[in-house]
Design an enzyme around this catalytic site. Structure first.
Site, PDB file in Angstrom:
ATOM      1  N   LYS A  97      40.266  -3.678 -11.530  1.00  0.00           N
ATOM      2  CA  LYS A  97      41.633  -4.083 -11.177  1.00  0.00           C
ATOM      3  C   LYS A  97      41.832  -5.540 -11.593  1.00  0.00           C
ATOM      4  O   LYS A  97      41.124  -6.428 -11.131  1.00  0.00           O
ATOM      5  CB  LYS A  97      41.845  -3.936  -9.659  1.00  0.00           C
ATOM      6  CG  LYS A  97      43.123  -4.624  -9.133  1.00  0.00           C
ATOM      7  CD  LYS A  97      43.305  -4.420  -7.612  1.00  0.00           C
ATOM      8  CE  LYS A  97      44.483  -5.226  -7.068  1.00  0.00           C
ATOM      9  NZ  LYS A  97      44.669  -5.084  -5.610  1.00  0.00           N
TER      10      LYS A  97
ATOM     11  N   ASP B 277      48.927 -11.394  -7.056  1.00  0.00           N
ATOM     12  CA  ASP B 277      49.563 -10.342  -6.269  1.00  0.00           C
ATOM     13  C   ASP B 277      50.466 -10.952  -5.192  1.00  0.00           C
ATOM     14  O   ASP B 277      49.996 -11.320  -4.120  1.00  0.00           O
ATOM     15  CB  ASP B 277      48.477  -9.449  -5.629  1.00  0.00           C
ATOM     16  CG  ASP B 277      49.070  -8.322  -4.790  1.00  0.00           C
ATOM     17  OD1 ASP B 277      50.290  -8.066  -4.910  1.00  0.00           O
ATOM     18  OD2 ASP B 277      48.307  -7.672  -4.036  1.00  0.00           O
TER      19      ASP B 277
ATOM     20  N   ARG C  84      46.003   0.298  -6.732  1.00  0.00           N
ATOM     21  CA  ARG C  84      45.709   1.718  -6.949  1.00  0.00           C
ATOM     22  C   ARG C  84      46.577   2.292  -8.065  1.00  0.00           C
ATOM     23  O   ARG C  84      46.189   3.245  -8.732  1.00  0.00           O
ATOM     24  CB  ARG C  84      45.869   2.494  -5.634  1.00  0.00           C
ATOM     25  CG  ARG C  84      47.254   2.422  -5.048  1.00  0.00           C
ATOM     26  CD  ARG C  84      47.284   2.834  -3.577  1.00  0.00           C
ATOM     27  NE  ARG C  84      46.752   1.795  -2.689  1.00  0.00           N
ATOM     28  CZ  ARG C  84      46.671   1.919  -1.359  1.00  0.00           C
ATOM     29  NH1 ARG C  84      47.049   3.019  -0.774  1.00  0.00           N
ATOM     30  NH2 ARG C  84      46.182   0.943  -0.626  1.00  0.00           N
TER      31      ARG C  84
ATOM     32  N   LYS D 244      54.441 -10.452   0.226  1.00  0.00           N
ATOM     33  CA  LYS D 244      53.428 -10.856   1.205  1.00  0.00           C
ATOM     34  C   LYS D 244      53.915 -12.093   1.964  1.00  0.00           C
ATOM     35  O   LYS D 244      54.725 -12.857   1.439  1.00  0.00           O
ATOM     36  CB  LYS D 244      52.138 -11.234   0.481  1.00  0.00           C
ATOM     37  CG  LYS D 244      51.315 -10.066  -0.010  1.00  0.00           C
ATOM     38  CD  LYS D 244      50.042 -10.564  -0.676  1.00  0.00           C
ATOM     39  CE  LYS D 244      49.222  -9.421  -1.229  1.00  0.00           C
ATOM     40  NZ  LYS D 244      48.680  -8.521  -0.201  1.00  0.00           N
TER      41      LYS D 244
HETATM   42  N1  BES Z   1      45.263  -7.335  -3.123  1.00  0.00           N
HETATM   43  C1  BES Z   1      45.514  -6.699  -1.907  1.00  0.00           C
HETATM   44  C2  BES Z   1      44.264  -6.476  -1.060  1.00  0.00           C
HETATM   45  C3  BES Z   1      43.489  -7.698  -0.620  1.00  0.00           C
HETATM   46  C4  BES Z   1      43.614  -8.165   0.657  1.00  0.00           C
HETATM   47  C5  BES Z   1      42.606  -8.310  -1.469  1.00  0.00           C
HETATM   48  C6  BES Z   1      42.887  -9.248   1.079  1.00  0.00           C
HETATM   49  C7  BES Z   1      41.864  -9.400  -1.056  1.00  0.00           C
HETATM   50  C8  BES Z   1      41.998  -9.867   0.214  1.00  0.00           C
HETATM   51  C9  BES Z   1      46.179  -5.344  -2.127  1.00  0.00           C
HETATM   52  O1  BES Z   1      46.917  -5.217  -3.281  1.00  0.00           O
HETATM   53  C10 BES Z   1      47.103  -5.105  -0.976  1.00  0.00           C
HETATM   54  O2  BES Z   1      48.016  -5.849  -0.847  1.00  0.00           O
HETATM   55  N2  BES Z   1      46.829  -4.089  -0.179  1.00  0.00           N
HETATM   56  C11 BES Z   1      47.589  -3.776   0.960  1.00  0.00           C
HETATM   57  C12 BES Z   1      47.796  -2.275   0.956  1.00  0.00           C
HETATM   58  C13 BES Z   1      48.810  -1.803   1.954  1.00  0.00           C
HETATM   59  C14 BES Z   1      50.207  -2.236   1.541  1.00  0.00           C
HETATM   60  C15 BES Z   1      48.735  -0.291   2.039  1.00  0.00           C
HETATM   61  C16 BES Z   1      46.827  -4.220   2.178  1.00  0.00           C
HETATM   62  O3  BES Z   1      45.599  -4.123   2.193  1.00  0.00           O
HETATM   63  O4  BES Z   1      47.452  -4.684   3.120  1.00  0.00           O
HETATM   64 ZN    ZN Z   2      46.381  -6.460  -4.877  1.00  0.00          ZN
HETATM   65 ZN    ZN Z   3      48.976  -5.868  -3.060  1.00  0.00          ZN
END
Ligand code: BES
Ligand code: ZN
Ligand code: ZN
Length: 486
Positions: free
Chosen positions: A251, A256, A337, A263
Site C-alpha cells: 500500500k 492519507d 483496501r 480525518k
Molecule cells: N491509514 C489508515 C490506517 C492507519 C491508522 C495507519 C493508524 C496507521 C496508523 C487507514 O487508511 C484508515 O484510515 N483506516 C480506517 C478504516 C475505517 C474507516 C474503516 C481506520 O482504521 O480507522
Molecule cells: Zn490509509
Molecule cells: Zn484511510
C-alpha cells in the site's frame, strides 16, 4: 551518524590509541585478554573490573590516558539477533560519549559465539546508526570510524549480504520519512524508475493506463489529488529458470487525509507514513537485487494520494475494480483496501506468482489489538503463515496471526454492489479489512496480509532502530525468503 567501517589485520594493541573494544563472556572474565595486554595492563584492568557492576553487558575503562577499553559481554551461543542488538547498544554508547573512532578486536568474539558473528555485530551497529536529518539546516554529520582487526580472512560474502540488507532497510526508512509534499506519487514513481540501475525491471502504469485497464478502485482513491496515481512493478530474476515468482504487494498512500471522510487534525501528520507497506516492498526488492538473491521475485506497489477536493471520490460512490467486482465506497478513509484490491488481482493475473504477501498500514484497529509489538498476520495458507511467523521471531520483527472466516463476509456485503468498503456493524476492523482483501485473490494463490499500521513508525527508539521509521518488514521478508526459497 555515519559509520565508516574497515577491516585490518590484527596488530599489537600497544600500537593503538583511542577506544579499543574486546568481547568477553557474560561474567566479563578477562583471562583470554592476557594475550593482548601487558601484564601490568591486565592487572590494572582486573582491579578496575572489581568495582564495576558486571550485569550491564557493557563496561568501559580508561586503561591509560591514551587508551579507553570497552568490554562487550556476550552470552554463550547468543542468537544472531541478540548479537546485532549488542552492536546497536555499542553505537548508542559511542554516540552518547562522543567517541568518533573505535578498534574492535574481533578475534575475542569467539570466547562465546562463532567468529563470523562479528558481521552480525557490525550489522547491528550500522542499523542503529540510521537517522533522517535531510531537512535540518544544521546537520549532524558525525562519522564513527569502526576498525575491525582480525587474524581471520575478511569474509566478503557475509559482509556484502548484510550491507545489502542495510541498503534495503535504509531505503525503506528514507521513503517512509519523507514528508507528503516531497514524496507524492509522481515523485515516488520517478524515484522507483532509478532502481533499473541495480538490475530490477521497473514498469510504471500511470493513471491513464490504469483507467484503461479497469483499475477503478485504485484510481478512485487518487482522483481528488492533483498528483497522479500509479501502479509500479519491480521484477527481480535471480534464477536461471522462469519459475513462478514470489510476489510482494504494498500500500503506497503517500498521504492519507481520509478524503471526503476527512480525518481529524490531530495526528493527521502521521499519515505521511501511510505508504510504508510499499516502501517495505521497495526496500526488500532493492536488497534482493543488491545481494543477487537466487529467487525470482516481483514487487508491486499502488501509489496514490488520498485528498478531498472537487473531483474527490464521494461516500456512496460505486466503483468497478480490476477483478470485475463492484465496491460501494461508504468511507473514503478506508482507501488502502481499495488500492490493494486492484494491486492484488493485477499481481495474481499478470505474474501468476507462487504466493502473494501484501503489506499495508491498513487499520487503526490493529494498533488497538497488537500495539507496536506485533504486526497482524492474516493468511489463507497455514504453511505460509507459519513461515512468516517463524522468520519474524528470528529477526525480531514479529507477526501474530489473526483469523479470517467466511462468516465475516456478511459484514462487508453491500445492498447496492458486490461489497462495501467498511463494516457498519462494528468490531473486528482488521479482520474485516483482510477479509475484504481476500476477495481479490481470484485463483486460490497462497496469500498473506501483514497489517503494519502499528509497526512502520515509532516515536521511540527500538533495540535496532532510532526513533522514526522502523523499516519493519524488510528484514522479516528477507529472512522468510532466505530460509524457505533460496
Ligand atoms: N491509514 C489508515 C490506517 C492507519 C491508522 C495507519 C493508524 C496507521 C496508523 C487507514 O487508511 C484508515 O484510515 N483506516 C480506517 C478504516 C475505517 C474507516 C474503516 C481506520 O482504521 O480507522
Ligand atoms: Zn490509509
Ligand atoms: Zn484511510
Amino acid at each position: 551518524m555515519i559509520i565508516k567501517d574497515s577491516f585490518s589485520k590484527f596488530t599489537n594493541i600497544s600500537k593503538l590509541s583511542g577506544c579499543i573494544a574486546f568481547f568477553t563472556n557474560e561474567k566479563s572474565e578477562i583471562t583470554h585478554l592476557k594475550k593482548y595486554l601487558s601484564s601490568s595492563e591486565h592487572k590494572n584492568l582486573s582491579t578496575l573490573l572489581k568495582n564495576k557492576n558486571k550485569k550491564k553487558g557493557f563496561l568501559n575503562f580508561d586503561l591509560s590516558p591514551k587508551q579507553k577499553v570497552i568490554l562487550i559481554s556476550l552470552k554463550k551461543n547468543q542468537k544472531p539477533n541478540e548479537i546485532e542488538k549488542s552492536g546497536a547498544k555499542l553505537t548508542d554508547f559511542l554516540k552518547g560519549e562522543g567517541i568518533e573512532a573505535i578498534y574492535i578486536i574481533s578475534d575475542t568474539i569467539s570466547v562465546n559465539v562463532k567468529s563470523d558473528a562479528i558481521y552480525e555485530f557490525l550489522h547491528g551497529m550500522r542499523l542503529k546508526s540510521y537517522s533522517f536529518d535531510r531537512y535540518k539546516s544544521k546537520r549532524e554529520l558525525k562519522t564513527l570510524k569502526v576498525n575491525i582487526t582480525s587474524s581471520k580472512k575478511f569474509n566478503k560474502k557475509i559482509y556484502d549480504k548484510f550491507k545489502a540488507i542495510e541498503f534495503g532497510v535504509n531505503y525503506t526508512k528514507d521513503l517512509v520519512s519523507e514528508p507528503g509534499n516531497v514524496l507524492h506519487p509522481d515523485e515516488y514513481a520517478k524515484r522507483l524508475t532509478q532502481l533499473k540501475k541495480i538490475g530490477l525491471k521497473v514498469s510504471v502504469y500511470n493513471e491513464k493506463q490504469l483507467k484503461k485497464m479497469g483499475c477503478n478502485a485504485l484510481v478512485g482513491v487518487g482522483q481528488g489529488s492533483i498528483r497522479g496515481s500509479y501502479l509500479v512493478t519491480l521484477e527481480w530474476k535471480g534464477k536461471k529458470t522462469n519459475s513462478k515468482p514470489l510476489a510482494f504487494v504494498g500500500k503506497g498512500v503517500c498521504f492519507d487525509t481520509g478524503g471526503i471522510s476527512l480525518k481529524p487534525a490531530r495526528f493527521m501528520e502521521d499519515m505521511t507514513y501511510d505508504m510504508a507497506g510499499s516502501a517495505v516492498v521497495v526496500g526488500l526488492m532493492k536488497n534482493l537485487a543488491l545481494r543477487k538473491s537466487k529467487v525470482n521475485a516481483v514487487g508491486v506497489v499502488g501509489l496514490v494520494e488520498n485528498m478531498p477536493g472537487g473531483n474527490a471520490q464521494r461516500p456512496g460512490d460505486i466503483v468497478k475494480s480490476y477483478s470485475g467486482k463492484t465496491i460501494e465506497v461508504l468511507n473514503t478513509d478506508a482507501e488502502g483496501r481499495l488500492v490493494l484490491a486492484d494491486a492484488i488481482t493485477f499481481t495474481e493475473k499478470k505474474f501468476r506468482p507462487n504466493l502473494i504477501v501484501d503489506l499495508a498500514t491498513l487499520t487503526g484497529a490493529i494498533v488497538v489489538a497488537l500495539g507496536s509489538e506485533y504486526a497482524g498476520l492474516f493468511s489463507n495458507n497455514d504453511n505460509l503463515s507459519k513461515q512468516i511467523h517463524e522468520a519474524g521471531e528470528k529477526v525480531d520483527e514479529k507477526a501474530w496471526r489473526l483469523p479470517l472466516h467466511s462468516n465475516y463476509d456478511k459484514l462487508m456485503n453491500s445492498k447496492n454492489a458486490d461489497m462495501q468498503n467498511i463494516n457498519y456493524v462494528g468490531g473486528a476492523g482488521s479482520t474485516t479489512a483482510a477479509q475484504f482483501l481476500q476477495r481479490f485473490i481470484l485463483n486460490k494463490t497462497p496469500w498473506a496480509h501483514l497489517d503494519i499500521a502499528g509497526m512502520a513508525f515509532s516515536k521511540y527508539a527500538g533495540a535496532l532502530n532510532s526513533s522514526g521509521a522502523t523499516g519493519y518488514g524488510v528484514r522479516l521478508l528477507n529472512k522468510f525468503i532466505e530460509d524457505n526459497y533460496e
